[in-house]
Enzyme design. Structure first.
Site, mmCIF file in Angstrom:
data_model
loop_
_atom_site.group_PDB
_atom_site.id
_atom_site.type_symbol
_atom_site.label_atom_id
_atom_site.label_comp_id
_atom_site.label_asym_id
_atom_site.label_seq_id
_atom_site.Cartn_x
_atom_site.Cartn_y
_atom_site.Cartn_z
ATOM 1 N N HIS A 13 0.820 -1.223 0.000
ATOM 2 C CA HIS A 13 0.000 0.000 0.000
ATOM 3 C C HIS A 13 0.851 1.268 0.000
ATOM 4 O O HIS A 13 0.358 2.340 -0.332
ATOM 5 C CB HIS A 13 -0.974 -0.002 1.188
ATOM 6 C CG HIS A 13 -0.354 0.279 2.521
ATOM 7 N ND1 HIS A 13 -0.046 -0.705 3.429
ATOM 8 C CD2 HIS A 13 0.010 1.448 3.102
ATOM 9 C CE1 HIS A 13 0.487 -0.153 4.507
ATOM 10 N NE2 HIS A 13 0.533 1.147 4.341
ATOM 11 N N ASP B 139 -0.469 -7.398 0.858
ATOM 12 C CA ASP B 139 0.166 -6.114 1.151
ATOM 13 C C ASP B 139 1.686 -6.216 1.205
ATOM 14 O O ASP B 139 2.331 -5.666 2.101
ATOM 15 C CB ASP B 139 -0.379 -5.536 2.463
ATOM 16 C CG ASP B 139 -0.156 -4.028 2.564
ATOM 17 O OD1 ASP B 139 0.164 -3.410 1.535
ATOM 18 O OD2 ASP B 139 -0.290 -3.482 3.679
ATOM 19 N N GLY C 183 3.750 6.040 8.142
ATOM 20 C CA GLY C 183 5.104 6.168 7.612
ATOM 21 C C GLY C 183 5.999 5.038 8.066
ATOM 22 O O GLY C 183 7.037 4.767 7.469
ATOM 23 N N ASN C 184 5.581 4.316 9.131
ATOM 24 C CA ASN C 184 6.325 3.145 9.596
ATOM 25 C C ASN C 184 6.027 1.908 8.751
ATOM 26 O O ASN C 184 6.761 0.917 8.816
ATOM 27 C CB ASN C 184 5.991 2.814 11.051
ATOM 28 C CG ASN C 184 6.811 3.601 12.053
ATOM 29 O OD1 ASN C 184 6.293 4.478 12.724
ATOM 30 N ND2 ASN C 184 8.103 3.304 12.147
ATOM 31 N N SER C 185 4.939 1.941 7.992
ATOM 32 C CA SER C 185 4.548 0.775 7.209
ATOM 33 C C SER C 185 5.688 0.321 6.305
ATOM 34 O O SER C 185 6.296 1.125 5.598
ATOM 35 C CB SER C 185 3.325 1.101 6.354
ATOM 36 O OG SER C 185 2.202 1.354 7.157
#
Length: 238
Positions: free
Chosen positions: A88, A118, A192-194
């Site tokens: 994503h 994902d 933003g950590n994804s």
């Protein structure tokens, strides 16, 4: 007559506090940071996430669908410039820019993706071997074990948080995405950590940070690395 300072140099530490044996996270982070990269994308006109997924990943957001710049995280899995991240993060990107810890910026391309789970693998050009993060086992990790998250929350590069594994093996379905072998952690995970790594005290990746639940503190979720290894084995360094 000049007065002496109230303190004496004999009370000063001869070694830096970061070298204290109790600071066992410091050497792990020092080694891992060279393998974690920051991702910034220029997105297409429509937002890259469905409204439902958006509400999970971005708490306190006004769900502005005209945003054209997004942040994420990834980590190097192979010396030839392969990077693992969340699908994503890059699904609707017109351009993907990654920044290495050295500050070097490169344009990345998607070489493999699995939207349902994902997962995505990027590749960047490199003239020298890049340092991959060691891959551990989510199956062998235990509830209560210390873990570290390194990422790019809100564009703040290489932010480090720590916590424990709160639960394991929790399948979660969000919109059209199926997250298997989920690790629940109380590491601070923010937008933003994804795509960033969840690392154990051996410096090994045990999971990839995936999402948080809106308006809930201490609830972060990562995809167990064992389920990822089954699908991206050819992009992992030996």
């Amino acid at each position: 007559m000049r007065r002496k300072p109230v303190y004496s140099t004999r009370f000063r530490s001869k070694t830096a506090a970061c070298n204290h044996p109790g600071n066992y996270f410091v050497p792990i982070v020092e080694k891992a940071k060279h393998s974690v990269i920051s991702i910034e994308t220029k997105d297409k006109a429509t937002n890259r996430q469905s409204e439902f997924l958006f509400s999970f990943l971005l708490p306190n957001s006004d769900q502005n669908t005209s945003a054209t710049r997004s942040f994420g995280t990834g980590f190097i899995t192979h010396p030839n410039g392969y990077i693992l991240t969340s699908e994503h993060v890059v699904s609707q990107a017109k351009e993907i820019m990654v920044k290495l810890y050295s500050g070097e910026q490169r344009t990345a391309k998607i070489v493999w993706s699995d939207p349902k789970r994902d997962l995505a693998v990027l590749q960047i050009p490199t003239r020298r071997p890049l340092p991959p993060l060691p891959i551990g086992s989510s199956e062998e990790s235990k509830v209560g074990e210390f873990v570290i998250s390194v990422g790019n929350p809100m564009g703040l590069e290489h932010s480090v948080t720590k916590g424990i594994i709160s639960a394991k093996n929790r399948p979660v379905r969000i919109s059209s995405k199926l997250y298997e072998d989920i690790i629940q952690t109380d590491c601070a995970i923010n937008p933003g950590n994804s795509g960033g790594p969840l690392i154990n005290l051996n410096g090994e990746v045990v999971g990839m940070n995936a999402f948080i639940i809106k308006n809930n503190q201490g609830l972060g979720f990562a995809v167990g690395i064992d389920s990822i290894k089954q699908r991206v084995g050819k992009f992992l360094g030996k």
